[in-house]
Design an enzyme around this catalytic site. Sequence first.
Site, short mmCIF file in Angstrom:
data_model
loop_
_atom_site.label_atom_id
_atom_site.label_comp_id
_atom_site.label_asym_id
_atom_site.label_seq_id
_atom_site.Cartn_x
_atom_site.Cartn_y
_atom_site.Cartn_z
CE LYS A 96 -73.87 24.59 61.21
NZ LYS A 96 -74.83 24.65 60.21
NE ARG B 166 -74.11 22.93 54.54
CZ ARG B 166 -75.25 22.99 55.22
NH1 ARG B 166 -76.00 24.05 55.16
NH2 ARG B 166 -75.64 21.97 55.93
NE ARG C 28 -82.37 18.17 62.04
CZ ARG C 28 -81.25 18.70 61.54
NH1 ARG C 28 -80.60 19.60 62.24
NH2 ARG C 28 -80.80 18.31 60.39
NE ARG D 16 -83.70 19.11 57.08
CZ ARG D 16 -82.51 19.66 57.30
NH1 ARG D 16 -82.39 20.57 58.25
NH2 ARG D 16 -81.47 19.32 56.60
NE ARG E 98 -78.04 16.59 56.01
CZ ARG E 98 -78.97 16.54 56.96
NH1 ARG E 98 -79.79 15.49 57.00
NH2 ARG E 98 -79.11 17.50 57.81
P1 AMP Z 1 -79.31 22.10 56.47
O1 AMP Z 1 -80.73 22.51 56.63
O2 AMP Z 1 -78.35 23.18 56.83
O3 AMP Z 1 -78.99 20.78 57.12
O4 AMP Z 1 -79.12 21.87 54.88
C1 AMP Z 1 -79.86 20.88 54.20
C2 AMP Z 1 -79.30 20.68 52.81
O5 AMP Z 1 -79.46 21.88 52.05
C3 AMP Z 1 -77.81 20.35 52.72
O6 AMP Z 1 -77.55 18.98 52.92
C4 AMP Z 1 -77.50 20.80 51.29
O7 AMP Z 1 -77.94 19.85 50.34
C5 AMP Z 1 -78.38 22.05 51.15
N1 AMP Z 1 -77.62 23.25 51.56
C6 AMP Z 1 -77.77 23.97 52.71
N2 AMP Z 1 -76.90 25.00 52.75
C7 AMP Z 1 -76.19 24.94 51.60
C8 AMP Z 1 -75.12 25.71 51.05
N3 AMP Z 1 -74.58 26.74 51.69
N4 AMP Z 1 -74.66 25.33 49.83
C9 AMP Z 1 -75.17 24.31 49.15
N5 AMP Z 1 -76.14 23.52 49.62
C10 AMP Z 1 -76.65 23.83 50.83
#
Ligand code: AMP
Length: 218
Positions: A15, A90, A132, A165, A176
């Site tokens: 994405k 989410r 990644r 990360r 996750r």
């Molecule tokens: P991502 O970078 O999209 O993989 O997100 C990394 C982490 O950020 C996720 O595992 C969540 O802990 C937090 N996170 C990202 N987007 C959201 C969201 N919409 N609501 C709550 N936590 C989020």
Amino acid sequence: MKKELIFLGPPACGKGTQTEKLAKYFGFPHIDTGRLLRAEIASGSENGKIAQKFIDKGQLVPVQLVGDIIKARLKQDDCKNGFILDGYPRSLEQAEMLEGIKKEINGDEEVDFRATYFDIDTHILVERIVNRRSCSKCGEIFNLKSKPPKIEGKCDKCGADLVQRKDDNEETAYARFETYNHETAPLIEYYKNKKVLSSINADGTIDEVWERLLKVVE
Ligand code: AMP
């Protein structure tokens, strides 16, 4: 008409790469919730400290905290003609909150709101996560196997150091996926019922997925 695009899919489904490209294509801002939260952490704020605890465990950051960040971002001027929202909503609760935020911002204005689901077998994704790397400065995403940087450890675009990360390890990755299955996957049905959902096969090269994506969002 204002275009509001949101995206669903499991962690590391591609994405981020595709929506970043899409934002450039349309000239809309790319609003990556995970990145906004990581910036909040880097700022050392109280909210950042709270967010960190949840991110480290692979759980969702509290709904109000994320909602406030998203609302402030969507109210900015550059979102006037459209936006690409990556990683939000989410959960069903967040989807309901987004409805309220949209209402507040758009009023009676008609908008073209669409959700796209990146459909992919999750078995291949844990390996993607551990390989990644992202640029510490511009956020460009690399993968040591499928999209390695030209110079090891350096960003092709801006030359800054690549970082892994903290939550891109195997243990947090599994957490996750759990969170995704419980909290986020129900949104597929939610947006299907609202008749705004398109699904694309997200298994393929970046170019192949891009072609499929364009067909459903243009
Ligand atoms: P991502 O970078 O999209 O993989 O997100 C990394 C982490 O950020 C996720 O595992 C969540 O802990 C937090 N996170 C990202 N987007 C959201 C969201 N919409 N609501 C709550 N936590 C989020």
